[in-house]
Design an enzyme around this catalytic site. Structure first.
Site, mmCIF file in Angstrom:
data_model
loop_
_atom_site.group_PDB
_atom_site.id
_atom_site.type_symbol
_atom_site.label_atom_id
_atom_site.label_comp_id
_atom_site.label_asym_id
_atom_site.label_seq_id
_atom_site.Cartn_x
_atom_site.Cartn_y
_atom_site.Cartn_z
ATOM 1 N N GLY A 11 14.901 11.647 0.067
ATOM 2 C CA GLY A 11 13.745 12.247 -0.630
ATOM 3 C C GLY A 11 12.582 12.438 0.338
ATOM 4 N N ASN A 53 9.098 1.464 1.343
ATOM 5 C CA ASN A 53 8.535 1.686 2.682
ATOM 6 C C ASN A 53 8.255 0.317 3.288
ATOM 7 O OD1 ASN A 53 5.837 0.695 1.963
ATOM 8 N ND2 ASN A 53 5.780 2.548 0.687
ATOM 9 N N VAL A 58 11.618 6.887 -5.970
ATOM 10 C CA VAL A 58 12.342 5.812 -6.663
ATOM 11 C C VAL A 58 11.530 4.504 -6.575
ATOM 12 C CG1 VAL A 58 13.794 5.049 -4.703
ATOM 13 C CG2 VAL A 58 14.645 4.886 -7.023
ATOM 14 N N ASP A 59 10.785 4.325 -5.478
ATOM 15 C CA ASP A 59 9.939 3.128 -5.289
ATOM 16 C C ASP A 59 8.916 3.032 -6.423
ATOM 17 O OD1 ASP A 59 7.963 1.972 -2.399
ATOM 18 O OD2 ASP A 59 8.821 0.930 -4.126
#
Ligand code: APR
Length: 339
Positions: free
Chosen positions: A118, A23, A32-33
């Site tokens: 997502g 972000n 995934v972050d």
């Protein structure tokens, strides 16, 4: 294989760089972050704090720390608002800017998740199509191995229209493979007739029934009768006025493999490799069967993989990356080859 679609957790992929769907703060998050920050360790956050965030569509690079990957390329995908706020342009820019950073750092391989598909709500089939088209365009003029990492099957959605028309084609054409010992004489006859129908006229056994004329003139067929796969491939490349690199890129084949084939007239490719070249050369179905026969293969209506290939040839869609997208959706092997 320059573009591979794989099912894996991106934090485990052994690529020079993996891409993080981050972000704008670059200070971590979920999905995934979160997985990447957890796997890379706390030093990643310390470096990200010094980056001052990232704009949507842009990309920034950090070390990979405890990941197998040497680098992490962070990009911020667009949040889906219905498609009227430049979401497609911004998502394309994510892939383009990550690929140009990888090129700037002279990386040989990079792994992408399906950005924005997502938490950011981008429709998965559109997100997939954009990823494939931007990566595919890049690979037509650059040497790099790109992995498109699918974390779970639900996040991999082929467009409903494409999926249903391929399914219909398979349903219409699929022939159950009769177990060899139960195959009735009539099947064999049908099989034989089909096989005969494939041969050019001059090689038919004497007692064979009259058959439709082959699409190519007799002397042309005789002239090329004993060509090997490699000889026929190189002849077709010349006849179509294509360059070597254009051919192997459109076949999703690595340069190293292509030069092996070019330098060995008796090279025996795998079936996916032989078909990949037929797609790159945009051969019609008869020409494809001819090229495959030189490598000792045939297309079969008892094989889903072959029917999906036939579908795309009949549709005149020779985009090997879109074909691989469909093959992956049907859990089939992909075209091109790992070297
Ligand atoms: N490996 C590979 N792919 C993964 C993994 C993983 N470990 N975890 C999730 N994915 C997939 C998801 O299934 C999805 O298809 O990555 C894709 C992107 O999903 P998100 O991680 O939710 O990313 P995105 O939709 O771009 O939303 C970004 O979510 O995590 C936060 O901080 C992030 O605010 C940002 C937002």
């Amino acid at each position: 294989m320059p573009l591979e679609i794989i099912r894996n957790d991106i934090t485990k992929v052994q690529a020079d760089a993996i891409v993080n769907a981050a972000n704008a703060t670059l200070l971590g998050g979920g999905g995934v972050d979160g997985a990447i920050h957890r796997a890379a360790g706390p030093e990643l956050l310390e470096e990200c704090k010094r980056l001052g965030g990232c704009e949507t569509g842009q990309a920034k690079i950090t070390k990979g720390y405890q990941l197998p990957a040497k680098y992490i390329i962070h990009t911020v995908g667009p949040i889906w608002h219905g498609g009227t706020s430049d979401e497609e342009l911004l998502l394309r820019n994510c892939y383009k800017n990550c690929l140009s950073l990888a090129k700037e750092y002279q990386l040989e391989s990079i792994a992408f998740p399906l950005i924005s598909s997502g938490a950011y709500g981008y429709p998965k089939d559109k997100a997939l199509q954009i990823a494939i088209s931007v990566i595919g365009d890049f690979l037509l003029s650059n040497e790099m191995t790109v992995y498109l990492v699918v974390y779970d099957k639900t996040s991999y959605v082929l467009s409903e229209k494409l999926f249903s028309s391929i399914t219909q084609y398979i349903d219409d054409k699929y022939i159950e493979e009769a177990p060899r010992d139960h195959r009735s004489r009539s099947d064999t006859t049908v099989q034989l007739r089909d096989t005969i129908l494939e041969f050019p006229e001059q090689s038919l056994p004497e007692q064979a029934p009259r058959v439709r004329k082959s699409k190519r003139s007799l002397d042309e067929v005789v002239k090329n009768m004993d060509e090997t796969f490699s000889q026929m491939l190189l002849r077709l490349i010349d006849e179509k006025g294509m360059t070597d690199s254009e051919t192997y890129k459109r076949a999703n084949i690595d340069r190293k493999l292509f030069s092996k084939i070019r330098n060995d007239i008796n090279y025996k490719p795998s079936k996916p490799t032989a078909i990949a070249f037929a797609i790159a050369l945009q051969l019609n179905l008869d020409e494809t069967k001819d090229l495959l026969r030189r490598a000792g293969f045939a297309l079969s209506h008892s094989c889903k993989f072959d029917l999906i290939i036939e579908y795309f040839i009949e549709e005149g869609n020779y985009n090997i990356f879109e074909i691989n997208e469909a093959l992956f959706a049907f859990d089939e092997n992909l075209l091109g080859v790992k070297v």
